[in-house]
Design a protein around this motif. Structure first.
Motif, PDB file in Angstrom:
ATOM      1  N   VAL A   1       0.832  -1.204   0.000  1.00 37.07           N
ATOM      2  CA  VAL A   1       0.000   0.000   0.000  1.00 37.07           C
ATOM      3  C   VAL A   1       0.870   1.258   0.000  1.00 37.07           C
ATOM      4  O   VAL A   1       0.631   2.197  -0.767  1.00 37.07           O
ATOM      5  N   CYS A   2       1.894   1.273   0.850  1.00 39.44           N
ATOM      6  CA  CYS A   2       2.742   2.467   0.974  1.00 39.44           C
ATOM      7  C   CYS A   2       3.559   2.731  -0.286  1.00 39.44           C
ATOM      8  O   CYS A   2       3.668   3.881  -0.737  1.00 39.44           O
TER       9      CYS A   2
ATOM     10  N   ASN B   1      -4.339  10.417   3.665  1.00 37.24           N
ATOM     11  CA  ASN B   1      -4.934   9.312   4.426  1.00 37.24           C
ATOM     12  C   ASN B   1      -3.902   8.231   4.756  1.00 37.24           C
ATOM     13  O   ASN B   1      -3.932   7.644   5.849  1.00 37.24           O
ATOM     14  N   ILE B   2      -2.952   7.988   3.848  1.00 35.43           N
ATOM     15  CA  ILE B   2      -1.901   7.000   4.126  1.00 35.43           C
ATOM     16  C   ILE B   2      -0.946   7.543   5.190  1.00 35.43           C
ATOM     17  O   ILE B   2      -0.564   6.826   6.127  1.00 35.43           O
ATOM     18  N   TYR B   3      -0.580   8.809   5.067  1.00 41.69           N
ATOM     19  CA  TYR B   3       0.307   9.417   6.060  1.00 41.69           C
ATOM     20  C   TYR B   3      -0.325   9.372   7.451  1.00 41.69           C
ATOM     21  O   TYR B   3       0.339   9.006   8.434  1.00 41.69           O
TER      22      TYR B   3
ATOM     23  N   ASN C   1       1.953   9.343  -6.035  1.00 39.09           N
ATOM     24  CA  ASN C   1       1.965  10.743  -5.618  1.00 39.09           C
ATOM     25  C   ASN C   1       3.289  11.451  -5.873  1.00 39.09           C
ATOM     26  O   ASN C   1       3.384  12.664  -5.677  1.00 39.09           O
TER      27      ASN C   1
ATOM     28  N   LEU D   1       3.467  11.219   0.414  1.00 34.41           N
ATOM     29  CA  LEU D   1       2.432  10.271   0.827  1.00 34.41           C
ATOM     30  C   LEU D   1       1.094  11.002   0.792  1.00 34.41           C
ATOM     31  O   LEU D   1       1.011  12.186   1.148  1.00 34.41           O
ATOM     32  N   SER D   2       0.040  10.317   0.367  1.00 36.78           N
ATOM     33  CA  SER D   2      -1.289  10.930   0.417  1.00 36.78           C
ATOM     34  C   SER D   2      -1.669  11.142   1.876  1.00 36.78           C
ATOM     35  O   SER D   2      -1.152  10.468   2.776  1.00 36.78           O
TER      36      SER D   2
ATOM     37  N   ASN E   1       2.920   1.818  -3.415  1.00 34.73           N
ATOM     38  CA  ASN E   1       2.044   2.281  -4.498  1.00 34.73           C
ATOM     39  C   ASN E   1       1.585   3.714  -4.277  1.00 34.73           C
ATOM     40  O   ASN E   1       1.505   4.503  -5.223  1.00 34.73           O
ATOM     41  N   ASP E   2       1.292   4.055  -3.039  1.00 35.04           N
ATOM     42  CA  ASP E   2       0.853   5.413  -2.733  1.00 35.04           C
ATOM     43  C   ASP E   2       1.972   6.421  -3.020  1.00 35.04           C
ATOM     44  O   ASP E   2       1.729   7.470  -3.629  1.00 35.04           O
TER      45      ASP E   2
END
Length: 375
Positions: A257-258, A277-279, A265, A274-275, A260-261
């Motif tokens: 997930v990390c 919501n992921i951050y 970005n 990092l987006s 790809n995010d």
């Protein structure tokens, strides 16, 4: 033919993006001897074949005093960081050689028994007027002043800078490089021994260094969860749903997930992002790990015992140097193998700090038993 081989070794430079650090941009503290290897590719070899790298196989990542075969040691962690960082680097068209050298070298200065040991050694360093002790600064010091019998390995400034700036304990939503000269790097490096706050402000000079920094964070937050679950410190179902619904609950899911995010970005950008919501989910997971794993990885009794052992080793080695005890390992096995400049340019306190920091967990315990027995 030689020129053709060299051109082949540097062919990857032609596919790097404009934001990547090219091999010809490598800065060295001393003149570099040329061979068929490109600059950062050779840096990988310098790190990989160092004695400090070998010792990572018996240094604590999080959990000490465990005989479980599937619990991470420091050696495994740096390889996870390298693979994650190289995946991001390749997707973004960055210099994978620079990334790999910095990732593999970023924890060379980590002390025995992980961050618990580091905090103890920092206290000892401050009490003896040697400044703040930080493992990332010591990692660069290993490459500059300790390896190769105290002569150093002449690794590039870009790699050294990525190492001192790798602070994965501090999460950021965006990572921006700040170009530096050789002189600016050395000024920052030296200032960290006196300025406690500087470590939290360091910024890598390359985008590759930014990738290594965020990859260190990604590597440990997932794997440490899996290790804690294997040791039955926590249960996977105890991880808050606010985290798992975004990042997942396993190393595989979190890393995927990390990565790809970050790639989505940061593609074709001069920063790593990092987006939101992921951050935010990473920050929440980091807090969860500190509360439920890191703060409880060693008991209060174990921490007290380790503090005692570190101090005993330090005081004993100081006396051994003062008395020129040739039977002591710090003289017989360490100083006798170092160049005169290393001995002449460092205080006895700094030499002992270097020696203890370089120990594996097992050697540290054996040395304590030897000293304790003789007393």
């Amino acid at each position: 033919m030689l020129n053709e081989v060299i051109a082949q070794m540097q062919k990857h430079n032609s596919i790097l993006t404009k934001y990547a650090c090219k091999d010809e941009e490598a800065i060295y503290l001393f003149e570099r001897d040329e061979d068929i290897r490109s600059s950062f590719f050779r840096d990988i070899d310098r790190v990989l074949y160092s004695l400090a790298f070998i010792r990572l196989q018996d240094k604590t990542q999080v959990f000490s005093y465990t005989e479980h075969d599937h619990i991470s040691k420091r050696m495994i962690h740096v390889q996870f960081v390298s693979k994650i960082a190289r995946t991001i680097g390749r997707a973004l068209g960055l210099n994978e050689d620079l990334i790999e050298a910095a990732a593999l070298g970023h924890d060379l200065g980590h002390v025995p028994f992980g961050h618990v040991g580091e905090r103890i050694l920092n206290d000892i360093s401050l009490k003896n007027n040697e400044g703040f002790f930080n493992h990332n600064i010591e990692s660069a010091r290993v490459l500059m002043n300790i390896e190769n019998y105290g002569k150093g390995l002449n690794v590039s400034v870009q790699v050294l800078d990525a190492i001192i700036c790798h602070n994965g304990e501090i999460a950021q939503g965006i990572y921006k490089p700040r170009p530096k000269t050789k002189e600016e790097f050395l000024k920052e490096y030296n200032a960290t021994y006196k300025d406690k706050t500087l470590l939290t402000k360091l910024e890598p000079m390359t985008l590759e260094g930014c990738v290594v920094r965020v990859s260190d964070l990604i590597a440990y937050i997932g794997r440490d969860l899996d290790d804690a679950i294997r040791l039955k410190k926590i249960k996977r179902e105890d991880i808050p749903e606010s985290i798992t619904k975004i990042l997942g609950s396993t190393t595989k899911e979190i890393v995927n997930v990390c990565i790809n995010d970050i790639v989505m970005n940061s593609y074709n950008k001069n920063y790593i992002k990092l987006s939101d919501n992921i951050y935010n989910a990473i920050e929440e997971l980091k807090k969860y790990n500190y509360t439920n794993i890191y703060n409880n990885s060693e008991s209060a009794k174990t921490k007290t015992e380790l503090e005692h052992k570190f101090n005993i080793l330090f005081k004993t080695y100081i006396k051994d140097i003062e008395n020129n005890n040739e039977n002591s390992p710090i003289i017989k096995s360490y100083l006798n193998n170092m160049c005169k400049e290393y001995f002449n340019n460092n205080t006895k306190e700094r030499i002992v700090l270097d020696y203890i920091a370089g120990m594996t967990d097992d050697y540290f315990l054996k040395e304590y038993e030897r000293i304790n027995k003789n007393d």
